[in-house]
Every structure is written in C-alpha cells, then in structure tokens.
Design a protein around this motif. Structure first.
Motif, PDB file in Angstrom:
ATOM      1  N   THR A  22     -65.466 -71.973 -38.521  1.00 27.21           N
ATOM      2  CA  THR A  22     -64.504 -70.950 -38.122  1.00 27.21           C
ATOM      3  C   THR A  22     -64.462 -69.778 -39.108  1.00 27.21           C
ATOM      4  O   THR A  22     -64.497 -68.615 -38.705  1.00 27.21           O
ATOM      5  CB  THR A  22     -63.113 -71.583 -37.949  1.00 27.21           C
ATOM      6  OG1 THR A  22     -63.251 -72.699 -37.069  1.00 27.21           O
ATOM      7  CG2 THR A  22     -62.135 -70.603 -37.339  1.00 27.21           C
ATOM      8  N   VAL A  23     -64.404 -70.082 -40.388  1.00 27.93           N
ATOM      9  CA  VAL A  23     -64.333 -68.997 -41.369  1.00 27.93           C
ATOM     10  C   VAL A  23     -65.580 -68.123 -41.291  1.00 27.93           C
ATOM     11  O   VAL A  23     -65.510 -66.895 -41.301  1.00 27.93           O
ATOM     12  CB  VAL A  23     -64.143 -69.555 -42.800  1.00 27.93           C
ATOM     13  CG1 VAL A  23     -64.227 -68.435 -43.833  1.00 27.93           C
ATOM     14  CG2 VAL A  23     -62.802 -70.277 -42.900  1.00 27.93           C
ATOM     15  N   ALA A  80     -58.602 -69.118 -34.546  1.00 28.72           N
ATOM     16  CA  ALA A  80     -58.593 -68.989 -36.006  1.00 28.72           C
ATOM     17  C   ALA A  80     -57.638 -69.992 -36.643  1.00 28.72           C
ATOM     18  O   ALA A  80     -57.897 -70.508 -37.718  1.00 28.72           O
ATOM     19  CB  ALA A  80     -58.203 -67.565 -36.405  1.00 28.72           C
ATOM     20  N   PHE A 110     -65.525 -65.755 -38.180  1.00 33.31           N
ATOM     21  CA  PHE A 110     -64.636 -64.595 -38.253  1.00 33.31           C
ATOM     22  C   PHE A 110     -65.022 -63.630 -39.371  1.00 33.31           C
ATOM     23  O   PHE A 110     -64.774 -62.445 -39.271  1.00 33.31           O
ATOM     24  CB  PHE A 110     -63.184 -65.049 -38.425  1.00 33.31           C
ATOM     25  CG  PHE A 110     -62.565 -65.538 -37.142  1.00 33.31           C
ATOM     26  CD1 PHE A 110     -61.846 -64.687 -36.343  1.00 33.31           C
ATOM     27  CD2 PHE A 110     -62.742 -66.847 -36.733  1.00 33.31           C
ATOM     28  CE1 PHE A 110     -61.283 -65.124 -35.153  1.00 33.31           C
ATOM     29  CE2 PHE A 110     -62.181 -67.302 -35.550  1.00 33.31           C
ATOM     30  CZ  PHE A 110     -61.458 -66.436 -34.756  1.00 33.31           C
ATOM     31  N   HIS A 111     -65.612 -64.152 -40.420  1.00 29.87           N
ATOM     32  CA  HIS A 111     -65.922 -63.275 -41.555  1.00 29.87           C
ATOM     33  C   HIS A 111     -67.371 -62.834 -41.613  1.00 29.87           C
ATOM     34  O   HIS A 111     -67.683 -61.835 -42.226  1.00 29.87           O
ATOM     35  CB  HIS A 111     -65.489 -63.936 -42.865  1.00 29.87           C
ATOM     36  CG  HIS A 111     -64.005 -63.917 -43.030  1.00 29.87           C
ATOM     37  ND1 HIS A 111     -63.344 -62.883 -43.650  1.00 29.87           N
ATOM     38  CD2 HIS A 111     -63.056 -64.773 -42.604  1.00 29.87           C
ATOM     39  CE1 HIS A 111     -62.040 -63.117 -43.605  1.00 29.87           C
ATOM     40  NE2 HIS A 111     -61.840 -64.252 -42.980  1.00 29.87           N
ATOM     41  N   GLU A 118     -54.605 -67.366 -41.370  1.00 27.46           N
ATOM     42  CA  GLU A 118     -53.866 -68.398 -40.644  1.00 27.46           C
ATOM     43  C   GLU A 118     -53.564 -69.605 -41.535  1.00 27.46           C
ATOM     44  O   GLU A 118     -52.496 -70.195 -41.455  1.00 27.46           O
ATOM     45  CB  GLU A 118     -54.658 -68.851 -39.412  1.00 27.46           C
ATOM     46  CG  GLU A 118     -54.564 -67.894 -38.246  1.00 27.46           C
ATOM     47  CD  GLU A 118     -53.193 -67.911 -37.574  1.00 27.46           C
ATOM     48  OE1 GLU A 118     -52.757 -68.980 -37.132  1.00 27.46           O
ATOM     49  OE2 GLU A 118     -52.559 -66.843 -37.514  1.00 27.46           O
ATOM     50  N   ILE A 143     -53.078 -64.713 -35.768  1.00 30.43           N
ATOM     51  CA  ILE A 143     -53.882 -63.638 -36.338  1.00 30.43           C
ATOM     52  C   ILE A 143     -55.337 -64.092 -36.377  1.00 30.43           C
ATOM     53  O   ILE A 143     -55.633 -65.187 -36.867  1.00 30.43           O
ATOM     54  CB  ILE A 143     -53.370 -63.277 -37.746  1.00 30.43           C
ATOM     55  CG1 ILE A 143     -52.011 -62.587 -37.594  1.00 30.43           C
ATOM     56  CG2 ILE A 143     -54.357 -62.375 -38.493  1.00 30.43           C
ATOM     57  CD1 ILE A 143     -51.331 -62.268 -38.887  1.00 30.43           C
ATOM     58  N   PRO A 144     -56.233 -63.277 -35.820  1.00 31.52           N
ATOM     59  CA  PRO A 144     -57.624 -63.718 -35.708  1.00 31.52           C
ATOM     60  C   PRO A 144     -58.358 -63.708 -37.050  1.00 31.52           C
ATOM     61  O   PRO A 144     -59.310 -62.966 -37.236  1.00 31.52           O
ATOM     62  CB  PRO A 144     -58.233 -62.727 -34.702  1.00 31.52           C
ATOM     63  CG  PRO A 144     -57.372 -61.524 -34.795  1.00 31.52           C
ATOM     64  CD  PRO A 144     -56.004 -61.989 -35.165  1.00 31.52           C
ATOM     65  N   ASP A 145     -57.886 -64.505 -37.966  1.00 30.43           N
ATOM     66  CA  ASP A 145     -58.551 -64.663 -39.251  1.00 30.43           C
ATOM     67  C   ASP A 145     -58.159 -66.030 -39.815  1.00 30.43           C
ATOM     68  O   ASP A 145     -57.007 -66.239 -40.193  1.00 30.43           O
ATOM     69  CB  ASP A 145     -58.115 -63.548 -40.210  1.00 30.43           C
ATOM     70  CG  ASP A 145     -58.868 -63.622 -41.530  1.00 30.43           C
ATOM     71  OD1 ASP A 145     -59.337 -64.726 -41.889  1.00 30.43           O
ATOM     72  OD2 ASP A 145     -58.990 -62.587 -42.202  1.00 30.43           O
ATOM     73  N   PRO A 146     -59.105 -66.961 -39.871  1.00 32.75           N
ATOM     74  CA  PRO A 146     -58.761 -68.324 -40.287  1.00 32.75           C
ATOM     75  C   PRO A 146     -58.206 -68.392 -41.709  1.00 32.75           C
ATOM     76  O   PRO A 146     -57.362 -69.254 -41.983  1.00 32.75           O
ATOM     77  CB  PRO A 146     -60.081 -69.086 -40.186  1.00 32.75           C
ATOM     78  CG  PRO A 146     -61.133 -68.061 -40.000  1.00 32.75           C
ATOM     79  CD  PRO A 146     -60.513 -66.832 -39.478  1.00 32.75           C
TER      80      PRO A 146
END
Ligand SMILES: Nc1ncnc2c1ncn2[C@@H]1O[C@H](COP(=O)(O)OP(=O)(O)OP(=O)(O)O)[C@@H](O)[C@H]1O
Ligand SMILES: Nc1ncnc2c1ncn2[C@@H]1O[C@H](COP(=O)(O)OP(=O)(O)OP(=O)(O)O)[C@@H](O)[C@H]1O
Ligand code: SF4
Ligand SMILES: [Mg+2]
Ligand SMILES: [Mg+2]
Lengths: 351, 348
Positions: free
Chosen positions: B239-240, B219, B243-244, A284, A278-281
C-alpha cells in the motif's frame, strides 16, 4: 457569455467572500413534509429543514455538507422555490421570493438554476441533446429558434460537449457527458445563481475530477454564484469558498473554507472531518479518529435542545434543554454549540 | 501457500451481441490474515472477480471460462456443488454493497442469523440464539436481544451492514470478500464500519479481500493493493509503495483526480481525460492507451503484460502492466521520463 453579472463579479472578485455583497439571504427557513404513519389515518409532520439561516455572497461558492437526510437537497429546492417553504424568508438580490406572485417568480427563475445529482433521471430520454439544452430558453426567453440553437451550441462548447451530439440522445452518452449536458441546461439561460446538488457524486473519480474542474472554470469565467451540495468533504473543500455544515435539518457551523477545515468549532464538524479517509497510508496510520457512536436520529422525532447531543461526547444538561443558536464570531465564522471548541491552535482534520 | 490464489481468471457475460469478457486474466493472492485491496473504477470487473471466486457467476448470464481459484490449495472452479457449499459457508464469506439484497426482508434478523448458524455450524436452537446475540454484540448493535426480533427495514443502512458483517463472521471463515461495503454509507458510519471490520478481522485472523473504488479507504485498510482497469490488473504493490511510488500512468491519474483534505488547497485537479473503454470495444494495445498522456506507438499496437517493475525484476509483489516499465518488443526501453511530472506524492 453572460453580461449582467460579470461586471459586478469582476469588481468584487478580490474581496474575501464574506465581504462581498449578499446575493441570497435565507432566514429561519423551515420545510415540512407530511408522511404517512402506520396504523393511523393522520399523517405525521416531518420537519426536514428546521430553521436555516444562510447568506450566499455574490461570486462565491458556498458548500453545503452533511450526512444523508440532513436536508441539503430540501434546502436547495426550497431556496429555488421548487418546494414551498413552510416558514422563513428567502431574499434573492433583495427580492423576497416566498411571497412573490407567480408571474414575477417565473422571471426570477431564469436567474437561478439547478444542477442535479442524477444526470440519468433528470434528462428526458426522448429529447435530443440539443432540444434538452434549448428547452430552458423556450420557458425563459423569447429567443427565435435560430438564436436558441446558436445559444445551445455555444453552451455545449462551453461545457465540453461536442456539437456532434446536438442531434443525439442521452442514452448514447456516458455519465460524465450527461452531467455536462445537465450543466449546460442550467447555464443556457445565463443564470446568476446555481444550486448544484451533488453534481459529481454519481461519477467515477477520474470523471468527477473533470467535472469539478469544469465547474471551477465556469464559475470563474462567468462570475457565477453557487451553492454546491456535496458529501465528499475533500471535493467540497477543493471547490468552495465557504462551507455550511448541516445536521438533522439545521446548520451547525458556517465558516470560510480554511478556518472550518483547520479549526472546526462544532463537535459534529470535527467528527465529520476526522471520518474522511485520506489517500495516503502513512497519514492514515498516524490518524486518531473521532468515531461517532450510533446513527442519526429520525427527523420525525428529533432530540430536544441541540439535535446533535445524542451523539456528542461533550453534551451536558443544557444541551438537552436549550437549542444552541448559530452565533457569529468576529472572524465571520458561525457555530451553533453550547461548548464549541476554542478557536485555538490549528487542529488539522483527523487529529 | 497463499490462502487464496487466483490464477488467470477469465469471466464472460452474455451481451447484446455475443459475449463480453469482464474479467480478463486476473491473477492475485491473499495470504492468511491479510487485508488485500482490489481497487478500480465502476465497471472494471471488481464485483465480477469476487462473484467468480464465490461461484456466483452462472449461465445463462455469464460463466467463468478459464483460470483457477485455489483456496487452501483446492481449485474451487472444479469442485462439486456440495463441496463448494461447505467452503462458501465456513471458508469464505462475502459481504455486498447493498445489504438489502442479501437480507431476506420478510424474516427477522434473529431468524436469519440463527438459521445460518444452525445450517453451517450445526448448532441447536438455543445455542444458535445465544451465539446470534453474541454476534450482534460483537458488531456493536445496542440491545441485541430485543433487536433479534427486528426486520431488516427497521434497521438503518449502517446497522444492516453490521448485521451482514455478523453473518459473515458467524461461521468463522478464513476469508471475507467485502465488496464496496461502505459505498452506500455516510462517512461517519463508514468510519464505524471500517473500524469494526479492521478490529474483528485482526482479532480473528480473518483475511479480507477488500473491494472498493475509494483510494482513501484503501490507504487506511489494506496492506497490499491490486489496481484494476478494464477487466485486468494493471498494478500491484504494497500500500505505501502504491501511494508513494505509483508506476502505472492510470494509478497516477487516479491519485491526481482526488483532492486531499490534508493538503493545501489550490491548483486544479489533474483528471484523466476521456473515459474507460467499452468491454465490447477494447483498444488493441494497452487498454489505457487512449487516455494515457504517455502513450507511444508500441502502447497503441501491442498489449503490455503484468510484469515486475524495472529495478525490481524478481519481486512478484510489485507489478505493472505498462510499456514504460518493461522492455518493449523491439528491445530497449520506452522513455517516460516526464512521468513524475504528474505524480502527486513522490517521496524523497
Ligand atoms: N418528498 C418528501 N416526502 C417526505 N419526506 C421527505 C421528502 N423529501 C425529503 N424528505 C425527508 O426529508 C429529510 C431531508 O431530505 P433531503 O433529501 O433534503 O436530504 P439530503 O441532505 O439531501 O440527503 P442526501 O445526502 O441523501 O441527498 C429526510 O429525512 C427525507 O427522508
Ligand atoms: N450479469 C451481468 N451481465 C452482463 N454484464 C455484466 C454482468 N455483470 C457485470 N457485467 C459487466 O461486467 C463488467 C464488470 O462489472 P463489475 O460489476 O464487475 O464492475 P465493478 O468493477 O464491480 O464496478 P462497480 O464499481 O460499478 O461495482 C461491466 O461492464 C458490467 O457491465
Ligand atoms: S503502456 Fe503506454 S499507454 Fe499504457 S499506461 Fe503505459 S505508457 Fe500509458
Ligand atoms: Mg440530497
Ligand atoms: Mg461492483
């Protein structure tokens, strides 16, 4: 663009997919291939599709997912009679296809078309885009050259290929444009039913999203019925009304999109969903994965009983001795497992 | 000091007419033990970057025309072939997308593993064999002793990729370049391989440059991300943060293109219009400008540089290549205020 189906599709569009009339009914479908055996003159029989039951309802998109080699393409091709089924029946709009005479099958073919994964391989490089799109009309209709050209141009507009490309060749197009041409070829004869075999798998995500949106709007506009074969579960969920999960030549679970994704009943479906990134760390980091051991067994020598049992964490003795039947529940959800997950509280993908 | 420090790397390939610049001024770093992603769509130059680092881009096909590749402070681009071989064995290892191209089809897995162990670690026959069995065990291949006698084609795709990981690990490198190592695999096998790589890299403290086009995989794997587009890095972030709080319209576009399994269904995807430019025909300004819904005159005229984002002016780890994020040549700022409109996962 098409008259024949739009009325019917319009009338049933509001009903939930499983309540709409069935357009395609597949029962006990099996497809065998003969494969050479090293050091032997006799070929072995590889059962690529081993007893598949499917209903596709008018106006719905049925997704078919599963790992490489599980028989998705073979199922699709056998349904369209591009491959001869070894066993089973395929009824399209009430007409049994497996026993249909050649001539009548040709007439049926116009109503059922296929979109292929590889737009490079499926387009003849020596034909212009216009010729490629008109070609199915030569086979399936007695339209005049003018009518064919008009129809081709109309279809090109529909799928977002500029009319300027009419006289150009496939190698001049990008992958996404080629896939649009593949879609136009499938649509030009006004089919009611389309098997789309991984039509976006070879494309980059930004192009993939364009094609997914195109398929979505075409399906709505034309009231198409579609079988969408894919391996990206997020894309399949986005696009489809119901989903069939295949494993080693069999269907292990079918259900409407939401219940299948939020309450998967078959262990394999659970594992499959939990493996999808899922493209959300942040998401994940919280996920607990159900990681399957080992590889898919060879279809030449499938496990007895439940074909998934060699990788299943729930397997018991009965799983090795009895093939679990695909059983319907009151909700319309079907699952083939001796120990399915209870349809209890929601367990979203990955937990 | 970073373990790997790539500075202004430039790589050209021979093309039908003249040459094309596939890697155009790429800079990034990987610290010891860190997992850094390089993400972007097909043809953006990810593999070319990795191959340039490994010294695998050689004439006449192409050549590295500029920049530095500092590994533990030494520039690999100016090293003699002998020194480079030593680094390639023990310092940096690479795993490719298709293990069949890097495994020799006529040699057994055991032969290939022991060969590499003898060559790079100077082990004797017996010790090499014992180590090979150990390695196959580490990458969770069942019955490793008997498997040593198998040929690559007798292994499944997932098993071959495990063997490649075993080979990469065999010389205890400090850095692994992993180029689309799960792209050809099914999702359940991908999950196995990613878990394996994450565990092993963690245990041994090996740094990984993780190359992929799959944002979902990024992710779950990387600590920092570099987004590439048309031969350049266009955004870099934790990374966070990426994506955010994505800052570059291309990154928003990528995130808007992929449906998410954990979100309610419904609504259309928001694809990026058009397609990436040809290397031989780059737009003069921002390379993304022909597809960017926010593009303004300055974007089409002059190329933006990779600079710290507004409000984080001194943070070199948070960069974008976008006029919306930096002072334009005429002075002042572009207003991209509606940019959050198509941003998928804005955090409160
Ligand atoms: N023409 C053929 N001859 C022999 N075996 C075949 C043939 N076509 C398919 N198979 C075998 O049948 C099985 C099912 O193949 P199929 O192509 O239907 O799988 P799939 O689910 O579409 O996989 P993928 O996701 O890789 O496209 C596989 O084991 C495959 O090797
Ligand atoms: N040996 C070569 N000769 C000529 N051009 C090349 C060569 N290798 C790569 N290129 C070109 O360089 C560009 C970058 O290629 P590269 O393989 O690095 O892309 P990538 O980001 O790895 O893409 P993918 O996701 O498809 O692997 C492409 O346009 C490609 O056509
Ligand atoms: S520089 Fe301009 S064109 Fe390029 S991404 Fe930023 S806003 Fe879009
Ligand atoms: Mg297939
Ligand atoms: Mg590549």
């Amino acid at each position: 663009m098409s008259e024949p189906t739009s009325a019917a599709a319009g009338a049933v569009a509001v009903a939930p997919p499983q309540d709409r009339p069935v357009l395609l009914r597949v029962r006990d479908l099996a497809v065998d291939f003969k494969v050479p055996v090293k050091g032997s003159l006799r070929a072995a029989r590889l059962r690529a599709v081993a007893g598949v039951d499917l209903d596709v309802h008018r106006g719905e998109i049925l997704g078919v997912v599963g790992e490489s080699g599980c028989g998705k393409s073979t199922t699709g091709r056998a349904i369209l009679q591009l491959l001869k089924p070894s066993e089973g029946t395929v009824a399209f709009d009430g007409v049994e296809l497996t026993t249909l005479a050649r001539g009548r099958m040709r007439a049926m073919r116009r109503r059922m078309q296929m979109i292929f994964q590889d737009p490079y391989a499926s387009l003849n490089p020596r034909m212009t885009i216009g010729e490629l799109i008109e070609e199915p009309l030569l086979v399936h209709s007695d339209a005049t050259a003018r009518e064919r050209r008009a129809k081709a141009l109309e279809t090109m507009r529909l799928v977002g290929v500029s009319p300027h490309w009419h006289e150009r060749y496939p190698h001049e197009l990008s992958g996404g444009q080629r896939q649009r041409v593949g879609i136009a070829r499938a649509l030009v004869s006004n089919p009611e039913f389309i098997v789309a075999d991984e039509p976006v798998s070879a494309l980059d995500v930004s192009i993939q999203a364009q094609i997914v949106n195109l398929l979505e709007s075409l399906q709505e506009e034309l009231g198409l019925t579609m079988m969408f074969i894919g391996h990206d579960l997020a894309v399949v969920r986005h696009l489809c009304d119901r989903i069939a999960v295949m494993y080693l030549g069999t269907v292990v679970e079918i259900g409407d999109c939401e219940s299948l994704y939020t309450r998967p009943r078959h262990p394999y479906t659970q594992a499959l969903l939990s493996a999808v990134p899922i493209p959300d760390p942040l998401v994940e980091a919280e996920r607990r994965r159900r990681i399957l051991k080992g590889d898919v067994p060879s279809p030449l020598n499938p496990p007895t009983g439940c074909r998934f049992r060699t990788r299943c964490w729930k397997a018991q003795e009965i799983c090795g001795t009895q093939v679990p039947a695909l059983t319907a529940e009151s909700t319309g959800h079907q699952v083939a497992c001796h120990f399915p997950e209870e349809p209890g509280p929601e367990s979203p993908a990955g937990t | 000091m970073a373990l790997l420090d790539v500075r202004d790397l430039r790589t050209e390939f021979r093309a039908a007419r003249g040459s094309v610049t596939a890697v155009d001024g790429v800079s990034f770093s990987v610290d010891a033990g860190e997992m850094v992603a390089l993400v972007g769509e097909s043809g953006c130059g990810k593999s070319a970057t990795a191959q340039s680092i490994m010294g695998l881009v050689v004439p006449p096909a192409g050549r590295v025309t500029g920049g530095q590749v500092l590994f533990q402070g030494q520039d690999l681009l100016t090293m003699k072939p002998r020194e480079l071989r030593a680094v390639r064995g023990k310092g940096i290892a690479m795993i490719f997308q298709d293990p069949m191209t890097s495994l020799n089809p006529v040699l057994t897995i055991g032969k290939q593993l022991t060969e590499s162990l003898r060559l790079h670690l100077g082990l004797g026959n017996r010790a090499a064999r014992a180590r090979a069995v150990e390695l196959l065990e580490t990458v969770r291949i069942p019955a490793p002793e008997t498997r040593l006698g198998s040929y690559p084609h007798q292994f499944s795709g997932g098993m071959r990729q495990r063997v490649m990981i075993a080979m990469a690990l065999s010389c205890e490198p400090r850095l692994i370049l992993a180029d689309e190592i799960t792209t050809a695999l099914d999702v359940t096998i991908q999950a196995q391989i990613l878990e394996l790589l994450r565990d092993l890299a963690g245990e041994t403290g090996t740094a990984v440059l993780f190359i992929t086009h799959d944002l979902g995989v990024v992710a779950g794997m990387a600590e920092r991300v570099n987004v590439m587009y048309a031969g350049q890095i266009v955004e870099r972030a934790d990374t966070v943060d990426l994506f955010h709080r994505p800052q570059m319209p291309y990154t928003w576009g990528l995130l808007g293109s992929v449906p998410r399994l954990d979100q309610a269904r419904g609504g259309r995807l928001r694809p990026i219009a058009g397609q990436p430019p040809e290397l031989s025909d780059m737009p003069p300004g921002c390379r993304f400008s022909p597809r960017c819904v926010h593009a303004q005159d300055v974007c089409r005229r002059s190329p933006p540089t990779l600079t710290p984002v507004r409000g984080a002016d001194d943070d070199p780890s948070r960069l974008t290549r976008c006029w919306g994020m930096q002072a334009v040549p005429e002075g002042g700022w572009l207003s991209l205020d509606d940019r959050y409109a198509d941003q998928p996962t804005e955090e409160k």
